[in-house]
Design an enzyme around this catalytic site. Structure first.
Site, PDB file in Angstrom:
ATOM      1  N   GLU A 867       0.773  -1.288  -0.092  1.00 34.52           N
ATOM      2  CA  GLU A 867       0.114  -0.102   0.165  1.00 34.52           C
ATOM      3  C   GLU A 867       0.893   1.093   0.083  1.00 34.52           C
ATOM      4  OE1 GLU A 867      -1.956  -2.053   3.085  1.00 34.52           O
ATOM      5  OE2 GLU A 867      -4.011  -1.001   2.412  1.00 34.52           O
TER       6      GLU A 867
HETATM    7  N1  MCN Z   1       7.420  -7.709  -0.500  1.00 35.79           N
HETATM    8  C1  MCN Z   1       8.783  -7.879  -0.781  1.00 35.79           C
HETATM    9  N2  MCN Z   1       9.728  -7.307   0.147  1.00 35.79           N
HETATM   10  C2  MCN Z   1       9.122  -6.595   1.078  1.00 35.79           C
HETATM   11  C3  MCN Z   1       7.874  -6.430   1.346  1.00 35.79           C
HETATM   12  C4  MCN Z   1       6.751  -7.203   0.571  1.00 35.79           C
HETATM   13  O1  MCN Z   1       9.032  -8.568  -1.665  1.00 35.79           O
HETATM   14  N3  MCN Z   1      10.042  -6.170   2.127  1.00 35.79           N
HETATM   15  C5  MCN Z   1       6.364  -8.620  -1.359  1.00 35.79           C
HETATM   16  C6  MCN Z   1       5.669  -9.770  -0.882  1.00 35.79           C
HETATM   17  O2  MCN Z   1       6.236 -10.848  -0.698  1.00 35.79           O
HETATM   18  C7  MCN Z   1       4.276  -9.694  -1.696  1.00 35.79           C
HETATM   19  C8  MCN Z   1       4.275  -8.189  -1.867  1.00 35.79           C
HETATM   20  O3  MCN Z   1       5.534  -7.565  -1.893  1.00 35.79           O
HETATM   21  O4  MCN Z   1       4.560 -10.504  -2.707  1.00 35.79           O
HETATM   22  C9  MCN Z   1       3.165  -7.602  -1.128  1.00 35.79           C
HETATM   23  O5  MCN Z   1       3.549  -7.809   0.244  1.00 35.79           O
HETATM   24  P1  MCN Z   1       2.802  -7.041   1.415  1.00 35.79           P
HETATM   25  O6  MCN Z   1       2.970  -5.629   1.366  1.00 35.79           O
HETATM   26  O7  MCN Z   1       3.061  -7.726   2.735  1.00 35.79           O
HETATM   27  O8  MCN Z   1       1.288  -7.049   0.959  1.00 35.79           O
HETATM   28  P2  MCN Z   1       0.106  -8.583   1.000  1.00 35.79           P
HETATM   29  O9  MCN Z   1       0.865  -9.666   0.459  1.00 35.79           O
HETATM   30  O10 MCN Z   1      -0.412  -8.351   2.149  1.00 35.79           O
HETATM   31  O11 MCN Z   1      -0.628  -7.921  -0.108  1.00 35.79           O
HETATM   32  C10 MCN Z   1      -1.614  -7.040   0.134  1.00 35.79           C
HETATM   33  C11 MCN Z   1      -1.477  -5.615  -0.626  1.00 35.79           C
HETATM   34  C12 MCN Z   1      -2.661  -4.791  -0.474  1.00 35.79           C
HETATM   35  S1  MCN Z   1      -3.334  -4.464   1.136  1.00 35.79           S
HETATM   36  C13 MCN Z   1      -3.546  -4.408  -1.543  1.00 35.79           C
HETATM   37  S2  MCN Z   1      -4.932  -3.902  -1.543  1.00 35.79           S
HETATM   38  C14 MCN Z   1      -2.900  -4.887  -2.840  1.00 35.79           C
HETATM   39  C15 MCN Z   1      -1.556  -5.133  -2.762  1.00 35.79           C
HETATM   40  O12 MCN Z   1      -0.912  -5.818  -1.744  1.00 35.79           O
HETATM   41  N4  MCN Z   1      -3.452  -5.330  -3.890  1.00 35.79           N
HETATM   42  C16 MCN Z   1      -3.139  -5.842  -4.912  1.00 35.79           C
HETATM   43  N5  MCN Z   1      -1.006  -5.245  -4.151  1.00 35.79           N
HETATM   44  C17 MCN Z   1      -1.640  -5.419  -4.997  1.00 35.79           C
HETATM   45  N6  MCN Z   1      -0.878  -5.968  -6.044  1.00 35.79           N
HETATM   46  C18 MCN Z   1      -1.669  -6.489  -7.456  1.00 35.79           C
HETATM   47  N7  MCN Z   1      -1.182  -6.720  -8.309  1.00 35.79           N
HETATM   48  N8  MCN Z   1      -3.030  -6.474  -7.160  1.00 35.79           N
HETATM   49  C19 MCN Z   1      -3.934  -5.949  -6.132  1.00 35.79           C
HETATM   50  O13 MCN Z   1      -5.099  -6.493  -6.179  1.00 35.79           O
END
Ligand code: MCN
Ligand code: FES
Ligand code: FES
Length: 907
Positions: A867
């Site tokens: 986000e």
């Molecule tokens: N990640 C990473 N290194 C980090 C943090 C995260 O490589 N330091 C990677 C994670 O492994 C994951 C991605 O980034 O593959 C997102 O991680 P994270 O921020 O933990 O979020 P969530 O997996 O909980 O995903 C939800 C978040 C939200 S709340 C929405 S809304 C959202 C989003 O991610 N909707 C999306 N990204 C999106 N991306 C796509 N393509 N489509 C959506 O609907």
């Protein structure tokens, strides 16, 4: 019927079809070529692109009768297969160009047609091509797609070897922090991944197709529902109404706070006494075909007494407004913020005060894939519901009482999802297919049209805000006062939590010692408020980030230096009084400063009388987690062949749950020297997976990631011998040591109190955003020419995933700033009408810079990322417009006519 001899993917085919059947439907349903995706269904998204006689066509809008005999058709299946990938598909993987992957087949097909006629396109040629063919992507911000086409072209010309695009595992075997491609990538770029609609049309014979009878007014009393004619229509098995629902017929909003004046049981599964918003479902027709179901749905008669519709928070708050849910006031929740001392005296004494009214509106999520799902009873008699849910366990408990079924008799599964961006934090069609399946005893399948997706799923909740800053002459913030009203639509789910976000994030990023304010949740008849990426921060921070620029102007200070002066440093606390876990913002602003100065000089140099150029910055902060002691559970199991399975819910919107879970598990299991392909992921099925929690609040990498680490560490503990080596599966069994472990992690956090004070998140994400814009003086049209984003998302787990999140999020922020809206239900019901950003609206120049501060509570130092890129880049765009032409937009979106009116007023 028409008959055509066709050449499809190199094989001759005899097609016999109804003349008005679309080519997309024929390819998908008659030939099973389900790489052809139907997104908008109306020629606006390109996900159904195929090549017909050398030309890209949008097959959803191309009738079979238009095909000439002998036409040559190519779909993605004819371009490459998992065993024989086309260079475009390899490049798509190498650049992380398939996030949710729903648009990938259409883009790759379209790019193939381009490269067939031009092997040396420029980046602008590629962008022009995708614009012309309306290839739309909501996830990637387009840049990785252009990168992929450029590399594929180089390979096809012989200027690059395809091997250069293939990922090579580093010598130490570590994939953490690399560009290891996501496991679902190959299926996405070859069109072999079955999304909900692909699975739906492959359901067994006898599966009923559903069509909804929906309200076409926003507020009404239901006097009667007459299904008699519909029931006699051809193919109809049953017309399901509220009378067929065995339970409470309500979806519970799971009220978060005891001070909420509602009880949370306000959203009907099928309307009984009232319609609360446009699109509300009143009945479900179940028939043998979709055509029959839709025809019968049109014959259901609903007798309504139309009531006044309150389409915004101020309207619903008016003295004479009736209670939308009788017995519950329209203002049903209030959240205060009180930090430090009373603020009144600071405002009296302050050298400078800046104040503004701000509005961030009903941004629509606009995934390319419309909502879809199905339900059936399995062989154990359990109700299985498959959907795009990103909160399976949560949704199960939200819908089971309404359906009248015990939660233990429901299994929920997430289908591969073509993007949700948060709208699937709310249940949408789960209870509808559940009710239809229970009422008919048959498998049922429901596929929304894109119009239904847009008009009948939740939207970002508009915030009406007034914010004031008091500062001393040097620009030090002394106090803030805030007031915010949240238009949350008719259904209360998560509305209180969203309102709390105003307390947590208005003014976030800055050391503001004294704060007073109050927010409220308002029930209205516009689209129900559901989570949307950023969840409250794009609204809250827009107010404080534009106000920071207004304050800087009053102080005669540079906006970047004002931010630098007030950004969190040791000793500062967040608006909720929490100590930030890292203090990266000043360093990030130091990184931004030279770029900002150079951009300002460039803008001044390139401004003309016709086109004014400007630069804006903003700061974004968001928490990773659900408030307070957020928990995830994960199982890790060792198998006889030495492979390890990870079981949990890390729901995949498209962000890359698979790559996150795999990489985190691989890092945790490195002492075993296990190869990534020997880690199996069993995700997002409540039958097999413990509750990892929903994929909202950018929580999964942190919270589920810590759960994965905990489960893997327990497994390693069981495997470890006294000499430090590890037992095999057989040795574990022989020694009667468990081979499956449940790991659990709970964030060391506290909920915020009634004054908005607490430590709600263990880990935050921080960003500095810079926009360079051009404003056309004659029209007021703004073009974003470059975005620069400096991000601290902790240690990067997968570079492709993180870059992809940043690019995609910023494209949505540009849409939020300039075009996107869902205020006018009719006008904004299509992608184009709602201001969907196509490739030419998003700059090709997007620069990403990372500050990887180690997060003490993050798994191996990682924070979240999802986000962050939609917290507040839109404020940078708006601040840049002001810098360019002196027009301050405080009500989004900054449509050309608004900017033009500002220019004219100034003149
Ligand atoms: N990640 C990473 N290194 C980090 C943090 C995260 O490589 N330091 C990677 C994670 O492994 C994951 C991605 O980034 O593959 C997102 O991680 P994270 O921020 O933990 O979020 P969530 O997996 O909980 O995903 C939800 C978040 C939200 S709340 C929405 S809304 C959202 C989003 O991610 N909707 C999306 N990204 C999106 N991306 C796509 N393509 N489509 C959506 O609907
Ligand atoms: Fe055909 Fe969108 S253009 S589905
Ligand atoms: Fe393009 Fe999701 S990857 S829409």
């Amino acid at each position: 019927m028409i008959k055509r001899s066709l050449m499809i993917n190199g094989a001759p085919r005899m097609a016999i079809a109804k003349p008005d059947t679309t080519l997309a439907t024929y390819l998908r349903e008659s030939l099973g070529l389900t790489s052809v995706k139907i997104g908008c269904g109306t020629g606006q998204c390109g996900s159904c692109s195929v090549i017909v006689d050398g030309k890209v066509v949008r097959s959803c809008s191309y009738k079979m009768s238009r095909l000439a005999d002998g036409a040559v058709i190519t779909t993605l299946e004819g371009i490459g297969t998992p065993d024989h990938l086309h260079p475009l598909q390899v490049a798509w993987l190498a650049h992380g160009a398939a996030q949710c992957g729903f648009c990938s087949p259409g883009f790759i097909v379209s790019a193939k047609a381009l490269l067939d006629q031009n092997t040396s396109p420029t980046r602008e040629d590629v962008r022009d091509w995708f614009q012309k063919h309306r290839n739309a992507c909501r996830c990637t911000g387009y840049k990785p797609l252009v990168d992929a086409v450029m590399d594929a072209a180089a390979v096809l010309r012989g200027d690059m070897k395809v091997n250069e695009l293939l990922f090579k595992i580093p010598e130490d075997g570590r994939i953490w922090g690399t560009k290891y491609p996501r496991p679902s990538g190959i299926a996405k770029v070859t069109g072999t991944l079955d999304y909900g609609a692909d699975l739906g049309i492959k359901m067994p014979e006898g599966t009923l197709r559903c069509a909804l009878v929906q309200a076409e007014v926003s507020h009404a009393r239901i006097l009667g529902i007459d299904t008699s004619e519909a029931e006699t229509m051809p193919g109809v098995a049953k017309v399901v109404t509220h009378k067929d629902i065995k339970g409470k017929n309500r979806i519970t909003g799971l009220i978060t706070f005891p001070t909420n004046k509602g009880d949370g049981w306000d959203r009907p599964i099928l309307c009984d006494d009232k319609v609360y918003q446009y699109g509300d479902a009143i009945a479900i027709v179940c028939a043998d075909t979709e055509e029959h179901a839709k025809a019968a749905a049109a014959k259901v008669k609903v007798d309504l007494e139309v009531l006044p519709a309150y389409m915004s928070a101020p309207e619903a708050m008016a003295e004479d407004a009736m209670e939308i849910h009788p017995g519950t006031p329209n203002v049903y929740f209030e959240q205060k913020i009180a930090k430090g001392e009373e603020t009144a005296s600071y405002f009296e004494k302050a050298d400078v005060v800046a104040e503004g009214d701000f509005y961030v509106g009903r941004q629509p999520h606009m995934p390319i894939e419309p909502d879809v799902g199905f339900a059936f009873f399995n062989e154990d008699g359990k109700l299985c519901i498959h959907s795009k849910s990103i909160g399976l366990h949560l949704h199960l408990y939200m819908i089971a009482p309404g359906l009248g079924i015990e939660p233990e008799n429901v299994i929920m599964v997430q289908n591969p999802a073509g993007g949700t961006f948060g709208y699937k934090f709310s249940p949408t069609m789960e209870a509808l297919v559940g009710a239809a399946c229970m009422a008919t005893g048959k498998p049922v399948y429901l596929n929304y049209t894109w119009y239904q997706q847009q008009t009948y799923t939740g939207k970002r909740s508009p915030f009406f805000m007034n914010v004031r800053f008091a500062a001393d002459k040097q620009g030090k913030l002394l106090a803030m006062e805030s007031d915010w009203s949240v238009d949350h639509g008719p259904y209360s789910e998560f509305g209180d939590l969203l309102t709390l976000r105003g307390a947590q994030f208005i003014g976030a990023g800055y050391d503001i010692p004294n704060i007073r304010g109050e927010g409220r949740t308002v029930c209205t008849n516009h689209a129900w408020g559901s989570a949307f990426r950023g969840y409250g921060s794009p609204q809250s921070e827009f107010a404080s980030e534009v106000l920071m620029d207004m304050l800087a102007e009053k102080l005669g200070m540079d906006p970047l230096e004002l931010r630098y002066k007030n950004a969190y440093r040791p000793g500062a606390t967040t608006p909720t009084g929490q100590n930030p876990e890292v203090f990266s913002l000043p360093d990030m602003l130091d990184t931004a400063r030279p770029k900002y100065k150079a951009a300002l000089e460039k803008a001044a140099k390139n401004s003309t009388a016709e086109v004014k150029r400007g630069v804006g910055i903003s700061l974004g902060v968001y928490g990773c987690g659900l408030d307070g002691p957020d928990t995830a559970e994960v199982d890790a199991e060792l198998h006889p062949d030495g492979t390890v399975s990870i079981y949990t819910t890390w729901h995949d919107h498209g962000q890359g749950a698979d790559i996150g879970a795999l990489t985190t598990a691989h890092e945790a299991l490195r002492p075993l020297g296990i190869a990534p392909e020997n880690i199996k992921l069993v995700l997002n099925d409540t039958e097999f997976c413990p509750n990892g929690g929903p994929a909202g609040g950018s929580r999964s990498q942190v919270v589920v990631g810590r759960g994965i680490k905990a489960a893997c560490e327990l497994l390693l503990g069981g495997m470890r011998k006294s000499d430090g080596t590890y037992r095999t599966y057989q040795e574990m069994v022989d020694e009667k040591i468990a081979t499956k472990y449940n790991g659990k992690w709970t964030a060391p956090c506290t909920d915020c109190d009634t004054n908005g004070q607490g430590n709600p998140f263990a880990v935050y994400m921080y960003g500095i955003f810079m926009a360079e814009v051009a404003v056309e003086v004659a029209t007021g049209k703004t073009t974003v020419e470059k975005m620069t984003m400096i991000a601290d998302v902790g240690k990067i787990v997968n570079k492709l995933a993180v870059d992809g999140q940043m690019y995609g999020g910023v494209a949505q922020a540009i849409g939020l700033a300039l075009t996107e809206d869902f205020e006018d239900i009719k006008k904004h019901s299509t992608m184009k009408g709602a201001g969907f950003p196509y490739i030419k609206q998003v700059p090709d120049e997007i620069e990403l810079i990372y500050h990887e501060s180690d997060r003490p509570e993050g798994p191996f130092g990682a924070a979240g990322v999802g986000e962050l890129p939609l917290t507040c880049p839109h404020a940078a765009v708006i601040n840049a417009i002001y810098n360019a032409c002196g027009v301050r937009i405080t009500r989004l979106p900054a449509l050309p006519e608004k900017v033009l009116a500002g220019l004219q007023a100034k003149a």
